[in-house]
Design a protein around this motif. Structure first.
Motif, PDB file in Angstrom:
ATOM      1  N   ILE A 141       0.852  -1.189   0.000  1.00 19.60           N
ATOM      2  CA  ILE A 141       0.000   0.000   0.000  1.00 19.60           C
ATOM      3  C   ILE A 141       0.891   1.243   0.000  1.00 19.60           C
ATOM      4  CG2 ILE A 141      -1.651   1.315   1.390  1.00 19.60           C
ATOM      5  CD1 ILE A 141      -2.792  -1.351   2.327  1.00 19.60           C
ATOM      6  N   PRO A 142       0.581   2.255  -0.829  1.00 20.11           N
ATOM      7  CA  PRO A 142       1.513   3.386  -0.976  1.00 20.11           C
ATOM      8  C   PRO A 142       1.370   4.495   0.051  1.00 20.11           C
ATOM      9  CG  PRO A 142      -0.290   3.607  -2.535  1.00 20.11           C
ATOM     10  CD  PRO A 142      -0.521   2.309  -1.807  1.00 20.11           C
ATOM     11  N   GLY A 143       0.202   4.619   0.713  1.00 15.64           N
ATOM     12  CA  GLY A 143       0.011   5.776   1.576  1.00 15.64           C
ATOM     13  C   GLY A 143      -0.652   5.442   2.900  1.00 15.64           C
ATOM     14  N   LYS A 144      -0.366   6.260   3.918  1.00 18.04           N
ATOM     15  CA  LYS A 144      -0.943   6.087   5.261  1.00 18.04           C
ATOM     16  C   LYS A 144      -2.311   6.765   5.289  1.00 18.04           C
ATOM     17  CE  LYS A 144       2.682   7.852   7.449  1.00 18.04           C
ATOM     18  NZ  LYS A 144       3.754   7.991   6.441  1.00 18.04           N
ATOM     19  N   CYS A 145      -3.315   6.037   4.786  1.00 14.40           N
ATOM     20  CA  CYS A 145      -4.657   6.578   4.617  1.00 14.40           C
ATOM     21  C   CYS A 145      -5.676   5.608   5.199  1.00 14.40           C
ATOM     22  CB  CYS A 145      -4.956   6.820   3.133  1.00 14.40           C
ATOM     23  SG  CYS A 145      -3.646   7.694   2.225  1.00 14.40           S
ATOM     24  N   SER A 146      -6.952   5.907   4.946  1.00 18.03           N
ATOM     25  CA  SER A 146      -8.040   4.990   5.272  1.00 18.03           C
ATOM     26  C   SER A 146      -8.497   4.321   3.977  1.00 18.03           C
ATOM     27  CB  SER A 146      -9.210   5.736   5.913  1.00 18.03           C
ATOM     28  OG  SER A 146      -8.814   6.328   7.136  1.00 18.03           O
ATOM     29  N   TYR A 147      -8.753   3.007   4.042  1.00 26.36           N
ATOM     30  CA  TYR A 147      -9.095   2.253   2.840  1.00 26.36           C
ATOM     31  C   TYR A 147     -10.268   1.316   3.125  1.00 26.36           C
ATOM     32  CZ  TYR A 147      -4.322   3.494   1.348  1.00 26.36           C
ATOM     33  OH  TYR A 147      -3.162   4.153   1.024  1.00 26.36           O
ATOM     34  N   VAL A 148     -10.985   0.984   2.052  1.00 27.28           N
ATOM     35  CA  VAL A 148     -11.940  -0.122   2.107  1.00 27.28           C
ATOM     36  C   VAL A 148     -11.154  -1.395   1.828  1.00 27.28           C
ATOM     37  CG1 VAL A 148     -13.941  -1.199   1.027  1.00 27.28           C
ATOM     38  CG2 VAL A 148     -13.907   1.276   1.409  1.00 27.28           C
ATOM     39  N   ALA A 149     -10.992  -2.207   2.860  1.00 29.61           N
ATOM     40  CA  ALA A 149     -10.229  -3.444   2.689  1.00 29.61           C
ATOM     41  C   ALA A 149     -11.020  -4.462   1.907  1.00 29.61           C
ATOM     42  CB  ALA A 149      -9.827  -4.012   4.055  1.00 29.61           C
TER      43      ALA A 149
END
Length: 868
Positions: free
Chosen positions: A377-385
């Motif tokens: 994963i490229p960024g420290k974000c929030s994602y829908v896993a």
């Protein structure tokens, strides 16, 4: 019709003590112990340089092959590969010389070349050039070697092999010698040799006019080496190969020359024409479509080489053993993991279908999709896993480090939030277990929480030291892919298109905007040195993780370990241990136990209170509540996990400590009760070892029976005669205890009676059915627990007494202390035809504030006139 593609092979060879056949097909003899360039050229910017040197015994004592700066030396029976290249060092600013030299065993595979056994010969095949070099090693050196080109090269070539279009040998010799002060090149000498002439007399039909030339070569070759069993025999064999198996000499040359067949190891058998690659247990059918027949050592018919055992032993194929993870298994042996079982059958593993469900793994920024695709994963974000129609799993990264801080499950109308060491539902913390219509959420150990849904989507959250996520589901979308056994569409974005790389794919599933801020390389030199050293334990072939190497490759986990430790936001030791734990967990999921890896890597965990650490922690039947009934955590088929929990013989209580069964409370439908005697549902119960033991009898008398609300809920208030007359809105609850049987009611004496015999109560007295009372001019009869009254005329009464106390005809009391004369009652009622009236007037006592008596005036109408 079968189409065959023929490859033109151009060959240069040397054999014996100095016979050469260059690419142009001629031949000549050189007697020298000097080094010579055999061939040198550059093709497509790839250089090739092959040099040879013969010893005083006439055999080649050194073969030096350099292709694309990789040098291979054959000397003294050994093969040495030496590689030199310049590489950028760790700071990316300078280059450093990389040098590697090793004695190799066969087969040997390199990016640029392969070296392997080829019949009784050894062959080097280049991956960069259409070239192969083949030689035969004998005691003392090499008696035969050849260089083969699979196509004509337009480049300039030098060396004794010349160029295939060049004619003229003397010039080749002069230009190819590498002069040294200690070496000599002599003129060939060819005295008459009867063995040569006798042998070649049988090749006239083959060599014809070339026979005199070959007699000269034979005599030059064998002169001075008459006692060598390799020099002359190497020459004779090449002539026999030249003539072919159809000629007479093919079958007689060994008896004519006394050249013995090469000896074969073990129970292998020599053949002049056989497969170059020996059938073995590992590869029973190695024959290639264009494989030439060559001198070889083969197994007897219907046997193969047991290359999985020491030595050279041929066995029937069904007797071949199998090998897995460095261990040998005989035919028929079975090895099993949690996911599949395999049977050794004729040297091959026959395995069942993998029964373990596919899963998605999110460990820090490293993701493995359901179909096995791995990316970062490229960024420290929030994602829908992952998501589907009725649920969504969202992950939130820390702003400081590439690690998860939160997992959120939206399940229908329910929301579960997973934080470090905490699970919340509806604002309340789940400390042990939570069960709804859609999900069962429970702690498996101090480190893991499991979510088991009613529709098959399950996942596990590692709660400490870092949050990590493990999902198993089907037909979905998100960072985890779509679980369709096709990795090519795993990067399907939220808009429905398939991306080619992880970055745009991941960002499409981010919640809000997302910057690329997770480094792909180490950003801390000290951390990098630490990570390189500590993460190497994963690859140690004799280390704590070696047991799992045959089941799960370490490449991905080693890379993840280095990057996660390098870019750690807090404790590098914790980050290292989390990364090592990921590999140990993957092994455990297959049922492979790697031993006490935490102790071996200084990653031990401390447990709170009296909990103990285990690699084999199970939630099923390990809590006090599980003793009181069927445990919903059992039978779900989940593997044991590591973490802190209660040791065998103890159970986890509400205080998050371990207690023996004797100290566990008992849980029932209405709550929990401490160990000992207690009345529950009207029964005498004993809480013992976490389990309730209740009597089935309530000790009922007077014909009553026991009612247990937990088993047979009913409105127990309706079971009395008194309730029959109650308003319909009265209490409708169930209280366990003794009650009258069906269609009977408890009367006011405590006995059971039918509805028709129910008693009634009036003014605190009990009346049986049929009894009557009179009250307020009414006659009432008791029937079916209620009073049935008949109205009759009833005179009213008005009275006054004391200090102004009055009661009306309708029994209304009130107080009025007037000092005048008042009408108490009259029947005039305003129509002037009344017949009487009663008037009263207060008479004060000595105390004017009190009334001692009253003056009463009665008016009656007599013959139409009133009189007092």
């Amino acid at each position: 019709q079968i189409n065959q593609c023929w490859i033109l092979i151009i060959t240069c060879r040397t054999f014996g003590s100095g016979v050469f056949e260059p690419f142009n097909g001629t031949n000549f003899y050189v007697r020298s112990n000097c080094p010579f360039t055999l061939t040198r050229f550059t093709n497509n910017r790839v250089g090739c340089d092959i040099t040879i040197r013969r010893g005083d015994n006439g055999l080649l004592v050194q073969l030096d092959i350099i292709i694309n700066k990789v040098r291979t030396v054959v000397q003294n029976g050994s093969i040495i590969v030496e590689e030199k290249r310049f590489e950028p060092n760790s700071n990316r600013l300078k280059t450093m010389l990389f040098h590697k030299e090793e004695i190799v065993s066969l087969p040997y595979h390199h990016t640029y070349q392969h070296i392997f056994h080829y019949g009784i010969y050894t062959r080097l095949r280049s991956s960069l050039l259409p070239l192969s070099v083949t030689w035969r090693s004998v005691p003392g050196g090499i008696d035969t070697m050849m260089v083969e080109l699979e196509q004509e090269l337009s480049t300039d070539m030098s060396g004794l092999c010349g160029k295939h279009t060049v004619i003229g040998n003397k010039q080749l010799i002069t230009e190819s010698v590498i002069a040294e002060d200690t070496c000599q090149t002599r003129d060939p000498v060819s005295p008459v040799n009867t063995e040569c002439r006798k042998f070649l007399s049988y090749t006239l039909d083959c060599l014809q006019a070339e026979t005199p030339r070959y007699i000269q070569l034979c005599e030059e070759n064998i002169y001075g080496y008459e006692k060598s069993k390799y020099i002359g025999c190497a020459f004779f064999k090449e002539i026999v190969k030249l003539c072919g198996r159809e000629r007479f000499i093919w079958h007689r040359w060994r008896s004519l020359t006394k050249c013995e067949e090469p000896s074969c190891p073990g129970n292998l058998v020599y053949t002049d024409e056989g497969q170059a690659f020996l059938p073995s247990c590992s590869n029973p059918s190695p024959t290639l479509s264009n494989q030439e027949l060559i001198s070889s050592c083969l197994c007897p018919r219907d046997q193969v080489l047991n290359d999985r055992a020491d030595g050279y032993l041929c066995v029937p194929l069904p007797e071949c053993c199998c090998v897995f993870a460095g261990k040998s298994y005989i035919n028929g042996d079975v090895r099993s993991t949690k996911c599949q079982s395999c049977v050794c059958d004729s040297g091959k593993w026959q395995c069942s279908e993998n029964l373990c469900p596919t899963g998605c793994v999110i460990e820090g920024p490293f993701v493995t999709t359901f179909d096995g695709k791995q990316y970062v994963i490229p960024g420290k974000c929030s994602y829908v896993a992952s998501q589907c129609h009725n649920w969504t799993i969202t992950i939130v990264f820390s702003e400081k480090a590439p690690s998860l801080t939160t997992v959120v499950l939206q399940l229908f109308q329910e929301t579960y939030i997973f934080l470090k060491n905490t699970v919340k539902f509806g604002g309340e913390e789940i400390t042990e277990l939570h069960q709804s219509d859609h999900a069962l959420v429970f702690w498996e150990s101090s480190m893991y929480v499991r979510v088991h849904t009613s529709f098959g989507m399950n996942f596990q959250v590692q709660m400490s030291p870092e949050i990590q996520l493990y999902i198993s589901a089907a037909f979905l979308s998100g960072l985890c892919g779509n679980n369709n056994d096709d990795t090519t569409d795993d990067f399907t974005t939220s808009s429905g298109i398939i991306e080619n790389s992880a970055q745009p794919f991941s960002r499409s599933w981010s919640v809000g905007s997302c910057a690329v801020d997770i480094p792909s390389t180490c950003i801390n030199t000290d951390n990098e040195i630490y990570a390189d050293e500590k993460c190497s334990v994963l690859n140690n072939p004799t280390g704590i993780f070696a047991e799992c190497h045959g089941h799960i490759p370490t490449n991905h986990y080693h890379t993840a370990c280095i990057q996660r430790t390098c870019n750690c936001g807090s404790s590098v030791t914790q980050c290292l241990c989390v990364a090592l734990g990921s590999y140990a967990k993957a092994c455990a999921s297959l049922g492979v136990v790697v031993g006490d890896w935490r102790k071996a890597t200084n990653c031990t965990l401390k447990c709170q209170k009296n909990l103990e650490f285990s690699y084999n922690m199970q939630a099923c039947n390990h809590t006090c509540s599980s003793l009181s009934g069927a445990d919903p955590r059992c039978g779900l088929g989940h593997a044991p996990v590591e973490g802190c929990g209660c040791p065998e013989g103890t159970h986890l209580n509400k205080g998050q400590s371990c207690t023996p069964k004797a100290e566990c409370p008992c849980y029932h439908h209405s709550g929990a009760t401490a160990p000992g005697s207690v009345i529950i549902d009207g029964r005498k119960c004993v809480c013992e070892d976490g389990e309730l033991h209740c009597s089935q009898d309530c000790g009922c008398t007077n014909g009553k029976v026991c009612v247990h609300c937990s088993e047979d809920p009913m409105n127990t208030a309706q079971k009395t005669c008194d309730y029959i007359s109650k308003p319909t809105g009265a209490s409708r609850t169930c209280e366990s205890g003794c009650y009258c049987p069906y269609d009977q009611y408890e009367d006011h004496h405590g006995n059971c009676a039918s509805l028709s015999n129910c008693t009634c109560v009036y003014s605190g007295k009990v009346f049986s059915a049929g009894q009557q009372v009179k009250t307020n001019c009414k006659t009432c009869i008791c029937g079916q627990g209620q009073w049935h009254c008949q109205d009759e005329p009833c005179p009213g009464q008005c009275q006054v007494y004391g200090n102004g106390h009055y009661q009306t005809f309708d029994s209304k009391w009130y107080r009025f202390a007037g000092q005048c004369q008042y009408t108490l009652v009259e029947d005039d009622c305003g129509n002037r035809n009344g017949t009487f009236s009663v008037r009263v007037e207060s008479v004060p006592c000595c105390d004017e504030a009190l009334t001692c008596s009253r003056s009463i005036i009665l008016d009656l109408q007599v013959d139409g006139c009133f009189s007092d």
